[in-house]
Design a protein around this motif. Sequence first.
Motif, PDB file in Angstrom:
ATOM      1  N   ASN A 226       6.106  70.282 -14.115  1.00  0.00           N
ATOM      2  CA  ASN A 226       7.099  69.526 -13.357  1.00  0.00           C
ATOM      3  C   ASN A 226       6.596  69.244 -11.940  1.00  0.00           C
ATOM      4  OD1 ASN A 226       9.477  68.766 -11.829  1.00  0.00           O
ATOM      5  ND2 ASN A 226      10.658  69.447 -13.590  1.00  0.00           N
ATOM      6  N   ILE A 227       6.030  70.237 -11.299  1.00  0.00           N
ATOM      7  CA  ILE A 227       5.488  70.063  -9.947  1.00  0.00           C
ATOM      8  C   ILE A 227       4.319  69.077  -9.956  1.00  0.00           C
ATOM      9  CG2 ILE A 227       4.235  71.243  -8.078  1.00  0.00           C
ATOM     10  CD1 ILE A 227       6.006  73.728  -8.777  1.00  0.00           C
TER      11      ILE A 227
ATOM     12  N   ILE B 172       5.705  62.286 -24.175  1.00  0.00           N
ATOM     13  CA  ILE B 172       5.057  63.463 -24.763  1.00  0.00           C
ATOM     14  C   ILE B 172       3.644  63.523 -24.192  1.00  0.00           C
ATOM     15  CG2 ILE B 172       4.361  64.635 -26.879  1.00  0.00           C
ATOM     16  CD1 ILE B 172       7.389  64.089 -26.750  1.00  0.00           C
ATOM     17  N   ILE B 173       3.306  64.664 -23.593  1.00  0.00           N
ATOM     18  CA  ILE B 173       1.975  64.882 -23.017  1.00  0.00           C
ATOM     19  C   ILE B 173       1.312  66.009 -23.792  1.00  0.00           C
ATOM     20  CG2 ILE B 173       0.658  65.529 -20.963  1.00  0.00           C
ATOM     21  CD1 ILE B 173       3.118  64.615 -19.309  1.00  0.00           C
TER      22      ILE B 173
ATOM     23  N   MET C 216      13.880  64.943 -13.513  1.00  0.00           N
ATOM     24  CA  MET C 216      12.875  65.090 -14.548  1.00  0.00           C
ATOM     25  C   MET C 216      13.035  66.477 -15.161  1.00  0.00           C
ATOM     26  SD  MET C 216       8.678  65.072 -14.272  1.00  0.00           S
ATOM     27  CE  MET C 216       8.794  64.844 -12.554  1.00  0.00           C
ATOM     28  N   ILE C 217      12.969  66.512 -16.477  1.00  0.00           N
ATOM     29  CA  ILE C 217      13.048  67.765 -17.226  1.00  0.00           C
ATOM     30  C   ILE C 217      11.784  67.885 -18.065  1.00  0.00           C
ATOM     31  CG2 ILE C 217      14.325  69.060 -18.963  1.00  0.00           C
ATOM     32  CD1 ILE C 217      16.810  67.388 -18.083  1.00  0.00           C
ATOM     33  N   VAL C 218      11.112  69.030 -17.949  1.00  0.00           N
ATOM     34  CA  VAL C 218       9.879  69.276 -18.704  1.00  0.00           C
ATOM     35  C   VAL C 218      10.102  70.469 -19.619  1.00  0.00           C
ATOM     36  CG1 VAL C 218       7.439  69.882 -18.552  1.00  0.00           C
ATOM     37  CG2 VAL C 218       8.451  68.404 -16.811  1.00  0.00           C
ATOM     38  N   LYS C 219       9.781  70.294 -20.885  1.00  0.00           N
ATOM     39  CA  LYS C 219       9.891  71.367 -21.872  1.00  0.00           C
ATOM     40  C   LYS C 219       8.605  71.466 -22.670  1.00  0.00           C
ATOM     41  CE  LYS C 219      14.186  72.677 -21.423  1.00  0.00           C
ATOM     42  NZ  LYS C 219      14.424  73.979 -20.873  1.00  0.00           N
TER      43      LYS C 219
ATOM     44  N   VAL D 279       8.745  65.325 -21.673  1.00  0.00           N
ATOM     45  CA  VAL D 279       9.237  65.008 -20.330  1.00  0.00           C
ATOM     46  C   VAL D 279      10.364  63.999 -20.497  1.00  0.00           C
ATOM     47  CG1 VAL D 279       8.627  64.229 -18.015  1.00  0.00           C
ATOM     48  CG2 VAL D 279       6.900  65.336 -19.454  1.00  0.00           C
ATOM     49  N   SER D 280      11.553  64.376 -20.037  1.00  0.00           N
ATOM     50  CA  SER D 280      12.715  63.503 -20.170  1.00  0.00           C
ATOM     51  C   SER D 280      13.372  63.296 -18.815  1.00  0.00           C
ATOM     52  CB  SER D 280      13.715  64.106 -21.164  1.00  0.00           C
ATOM     53  OG  SER D 280      14.120  65.387 -20.759  1.00  0.00           O
TER      54      SER D 280
END
Length: 90
Positions: A80-81, A47-48, A1-4, A20-21
């Motif tokens: 992410n956590i 998208i959050i 998981m990748i969060v930007k 989130v991808s």
Amino acid sequence: MIVKVIDYGQGEVNFVEYLVSDLSCEQLNYLNDNLEEKTRIEGNDLIITMNFDDELYPFGSEVAKFRLDDFISREEIEMNIFLSSFLEDM
């Protein structure tokens, strides 16, 4: 998981928007269906959008203005956590 962090703003509404991808289809749908925050699916990404009160807005301090990259990185790690622990209940 990748969060930007892809967008943020402070004003009438304080918000942070996360992309989130690298989620499986099952994870993507689970998060979209079960998170309390505003979510939407765009392609294979989630998208959050989170809204914050002034005192909780992560980029509102004077220190954040000078070390913005550090604050953005911390926000991405924390989300992410949070999402990883949320997915454990899946």
